[in-house]
Design a protein around this motif. Structure first.
Motif, PDB file in Angstrom:
ATOM      1  N   VAL A   1      -8.474   0.207  -2.061  1.00  0.00           N
ATOM      2  CA  VAL A   1      -8.398   1.391  -1.716  1.00  0.00           C
ATOM      3  C   VAL A   1      -7.482   2.679  -1.576  1.00  0.00           C
ATOM      4  O   VAL A   1      -7.481   3.981  -1.439  1.00  0.00           O
ATOM      5  CB  VAL A   1      -8.218   0.731   0.008  1.00  0.00           C
ATOM      6  CG1 VAL A   1      -8.539   2.245   0.947  1.00  0.00           C
ATOM      7  CG2 VAL A   1      -9.414   0.142   0.516  1.00  0.00           C
ATOM      8  N   ILE A   2      -6.289   2.367  -2.206  1.00  0.00           N
ATOM      9  CA  ILE A   2      -5.285   3.993  -2.152  1.00  0.00           C
ATOM     10  C   ILE A   2      -5.376   3.832  -3.675  1.00  0.00           C
ATOM     11  O   ILE A   2      -6.065   5.015  -3.794  1.00  0.00           O
ATOM     12  CB  ILE A   2      -3.387   2.571  -2.168  1.00  0.00           C
ATOM     13  CG1 ILE A   2      -3.317   2.408  -1.373  1.00  0.00           C
ATOM     14  CG2 ILE A   2      -2.857   3.784  -2.659  1.00  0.00           C
ATOM     15  CD1 ILE A   2      -3.205   3.413   0.139  1.00  0.00           C
ATOM     16  N   ARG A   3      -6.105   3.103  -4.495  1.00  0.00           N
ATOM     17  CA  ARG A   3      -6.179   3.152  -5.908  1.00  0.00           C
ATOM     18  C   ARG A   3      -7.234   4.420  -6.595  1.00  0.00           C
ATOM     19  O   ARG A   3      -7.707   5.044  -7.002  1.00  0.00           O
ATOM     20  CB  ARG A   3      -6.475   2.501  -7.189  1.00  0.00           C
ATOM     21  CG  ARG A   3      -4.545   1.616  -7.034  1.00  0.00           C
ATOM     22  CD  ARG A   3      -4.580   1.068  -8.424  1.00  0.00           C
ATOM     23  NE  ARG A   3      -3.818  -0.267  -8.115  1.00  0.00           N
ATOM     24  CZ  ARG A   3      -3.556  -1.341  -8.037  1.00  0.00           C
ATOM     25  NH1 ARG A   3      -4.869  -2.194  -8.119  1.00  0.00           N
ATOM     26  NH2 ARG A   3      -2.404  -2.429  -7.946  1.00  0.00           N
TER      27      ARG A   3
ATOM     28  N   LEU B   1      -7.112 -12.227  -2.381  1.00  0.00           N
ATOM     29  CA  LEU B   1      -8.359 -10.948  -2.349  1.00  0.00           C
ATOM     30  C   LEU B   1      -8.259 -10.157  -1.759  1.00  0.00           C
ATOM     31  O   LEU B   1      -8.266  -8.285  -2.129  1.00  0.00           O
ATOM     32  CB  LEU B   1      -9.944 -11.476  -2.223  1.00  0.00           C
ATOM     33  CG  LEU B   1      -9.619 -12.080  -3.719  1.00  0.00           C
ATOM     34  CD1 LEU B   1     -11.297 -12.693  -2.886  1.00  0.00           C
ATOM     35  CD2 LEU B   1      -9.961 -11.754  -4.652  1.00  0.00           C
ATOM     36  N   PHE B   2      -7.616  -9.869  -0.188  1.00  0.00           N
ATOM     37  CA  PHE B   2      -7.052  -9.564   1.087  1.00  0.00           C
ATOM     38  C   PHE B   2      -6.597  -8.276   0.850  1.00  0.00           C
ATOM     39  O   PHE B   2      -6.523  -6.689   0.885  1.00  0.00           O
ATOM     40  CB  PHE B   2      -6.800  -9.990   2.568  1.00  0.00           C
ATOM     41  CG  PHE B   2      -6.192  -8.710   3.158  1.00  0.00           C
ATOM     42  CD1 PHE B   2      -7.901  -8.577   4.343  1.00  0.00           C
ATOM     43  CD2 PHE B   2      -5.404  -8.349   3.574  1.00  0.00           C
ATOM     44  CE1 PHE B   2      -7.355  -7.634   5.480  1.00  0.00           C
ATOM     45  CE2 PHE B   2      -4.764  -7.999   4.721  1.00  0.00           C
ATOM     46  CZ  PHE B   2      -6.041  -7.262   5.750  1.00  0.00           C
ATOM     47  N   GLN B   3      -5.743  -8.088  -0.209  1.00  0.00           N
ATOM     48  CA  GLN B   3      -3.850  -7.313  -0.496  1.00  0.00           C
ATOM     49  C   GLN B   3      -4.195  -6.876  -1.761  1.00  0.00           C
ATOM     50  O   GLN B   3      -4.517  -5.681  -1.316  1.00  0.00           O
ATOM     51  CB  GLN B   3      -3.351  -8.447  -1.378  1.00  0.00           C
ATOM     52  CG  GLN B   3      -1.505  -8.330  -0.446  1.00  0.00           C
ATOM     53  CD  GLN B   3      -0.831  -9.347  -1.003  1.00  0.00           C
ATOM     54  OE1 GLN B   3      -0.671  -9.867  -2.150  1.00  0.00           O
ATOM     55  NE2 GLN B   3       0.380  -9.332   0.154  1.00  0.00           N
ATOM     56  N   GLU B   4      -5.384  -7.076  -2.632  1.00  0.00           N
ATOM     57  CA  GLU B   4      -6.210  -6.350  -3.608  1.00  0.00           C
ATOM     58  C   GLU B   4      -6.544  -6.061  -3.351  1.00  0.00           C
ATOM     59  O   GLU B   4      -7.039  -4.690  -3.826  1.00  0.00           O
ATOM     60  CB  GLU B   4      -6.713  -7.623  -4.431  1.00  0.00           C
ATOM     61  CG  GLU B   4      -6.465  -7.194  -5.472  1.00  0.00           C
ATOM     62  CD  GLU B   4      -5.953  -6.430  -6.580  1.00  0.00           C
ATOM     63  OE1 GLU B   4      -4.696  -6.335  -6.752  1.00  0.00           O
ATOM     64  OE2 GLU B   4      -5.724  -5.302  -7.397  1.00  0.00           O
TER      65      GLU B   4
ATOM     66  N   MET C   1       0.519  -1.179   0.295  1.00  0.00           N
ATOM     67  CA  MET C   1       0.138  -0.082   0.056  1.00  0.00           C
ATOM     68  C   MET C   1       0.935   1.034   0.438  1.00  0.00           C
ATOM     69  O   MET C   1       0.425   2.190  -1.016  1.00  0.00           O
ATOM     70  CB  MET C   1      -0.898   0.066   0.931  1.00  0.00           C
ATOM     71  CG  MET C   1      -1.981  -0.846   1.302  1.00  0.00           C
ATOM     72  SD  MET C   1      -2.772  -0.996   3.333  1.00  0.00           S
ATOM     73  CE  MET C   1      -3.802   0.332   2.508  1.00  0.00           C
ATOM     74  N   LYS C   2       1.980   1.383   1.202  1.00  0.00           N
ATOM     75  CA  LYS C   2       3.113   2.473   0.621  1.00  0.00           C
ATOM     76  C   LYS C   2       3.710   2.753  -0.403  1.00  0.00           C
ATOM     77  O   LYS C   2       3.483   4.029  -0.638  1.00  0.00           O
ATOM     78  CB  LYS C   2       3.555   2.216   1.879  1.00  0.00           C
ATOM     79  CG  LYS C   2       2.807   2.699   3.238  1.00  0.00           C
ATOM     80  CD  LYS C   2       4.462   2.095   4.403  1.00  0.00           C
ATOM     81  CE  LYS C   2       4.048   2.157   5.764  1.00  0.00           C
ATOM     82  NZ  LYS C   2       4.189   1.341   6.966  1.00  0.00           N
TER      83      LYS C   2
END
Lengths: 126, 193
Positions: B50-52, B42-45, A33-34
């Motif tokens: 969320v960031i995107r 899927l958790f990672q994606e 994420m970072k």
């Protein structure tokens, strides 16, 4: 079967617990994420650079139109019979009008997509 | 606000938002896809999305609703790709409960419930999981799954009807297999006949 109440169902469903996520997975996710956040922060000037290219393209088109009006247009005005002058003048007006439309359209796109606050752009985008 | 901080590129907000919602999001995905390995991907994606999409979050919905929406879209895509939910044997599915040295009866009961949830059609499962595991009301569920309020109510009632039928069948099967009464009642929990 008798009707179940919400509480009974909730108690029943809560027998199925889910563990996790594991710490390594969480840490890996945070790192990704970072990285993504850093990429996004860097990506903004690149997007603006794209709009600069569009504006430069339009400026080039306008320069070509001026060139046409001043050289080819002038030459044709001298070479062609006088009754063609009207058609020649109209063609220059059409070119100019098309360019004004292009510039206005580009500016509108820039205003509505780039300058509007992010929270006003769409609702929940997933 | 956490999302506003994410939008401004504050990496500290990542720690906070992930720590706050990681369990809920992960449990939701596991219950939807029923496969731990897939759920981890899927958790990672979900968090990357969320960031995107943080720039597109207007803030008129709860953060949790927005997160579940993202996770749900990914689960739907996965289920559509796979064709149906994968039924994983109990020993390969990962732990069903967080308690160490868990009671085997509790494991059986958890397995029964999990099978019942997984046998539900996806749209009904979404409603059941969000209502019973994430304590959402019908309006929040409607917002998360992207359908009208009335449709959520209909799906919920149909799901309960279907669960009742499945419950009856399971009870009959247990009786036919002559499972002792105390194991039956432990496995079938608080369901009424």
């Amino acid at each position: 079967m008798e009707k179940w109440s919400d509480d009974e169902l909730r108690a029943l469903f809560h027998a199925y617990e889910v563990c996790g996520p594991d710490d390594p997975l969480v840490e890996r996710t945070k790192r990704l994420m970072k990285e993504e956040l850093a990429r996004q922060t860097v990506a903004v000037p690149v997007r603006l650079h794209g709009w600069m290219v569009v504006l430069l393209g339009i400026a080039l088109l306008m320069a070509l139109n001026l060139f046409y009006a001043m050289t080819v247009g002038t030459f044709l005005r001298l070479a062609l019979p006088p009754e063609w002058t009207q058609i020649l003048t109209s063609s220059m007006f059409i070119c100019a009008a098309a360019e004004i439309c292009l510039v206005a359209g580009t500016l509108m796109i820039i205003v509505f997509t780039q300058l509007r606050p992010a929270y006003e752009r769409g609702r929940l985008s997933t | 606000m956490l999302v506003e901080r994410l939008r401004q590129g504050d990496a500290g907000a990542i720690e906070e938002i992930v720590e706050k919602y990681k369990r809920q999001v992960f449990a939701f995905i596991v219950r939807m896809v029923n496969e731990r390995e897939t759920a981890e991907d899927l958790f990672q994606e979900t968090w990357l999305r969320v960031i995107r999409s943080a720039r597109g979050f207007r803030g008129d919905a709860k953060i949790s609703t927005w997160l579940f929406q993202i996770a749900l879209n990914l689960c739907r895509d996965h289920i559509r790709k796979v064709g149906k939910t994968v039924m994983v044997p109990l020993d390969e599915a990962g732990p069903l409960t967080c308690e160490p040295g868990v009671d085997p009866i509790k494991m059986l009961q958890a397995n029964e419930v999990r099978n019942m949830v997984n046998e539900l059609p996806v749209k009904m499962r979404e409603v059941v999981v969000l209502r019973f595991y994430h304590d959402m009301d019908d309006r929040e569920i409607a917002e998360t799954v992207g359908c009208p309020y009335g449709t959520v109510k209909t799906r919920y009632h149909r799901a309960i009807k279907l669960l009742s039928k499945k419950w009856d069948i399971r009870t009959r099967e247990m009786r036919r297999e002559k499972v002792p009464r105390h194991v039956q009642s432990a496995c079938l929990g608080s369901g009424k006949e």
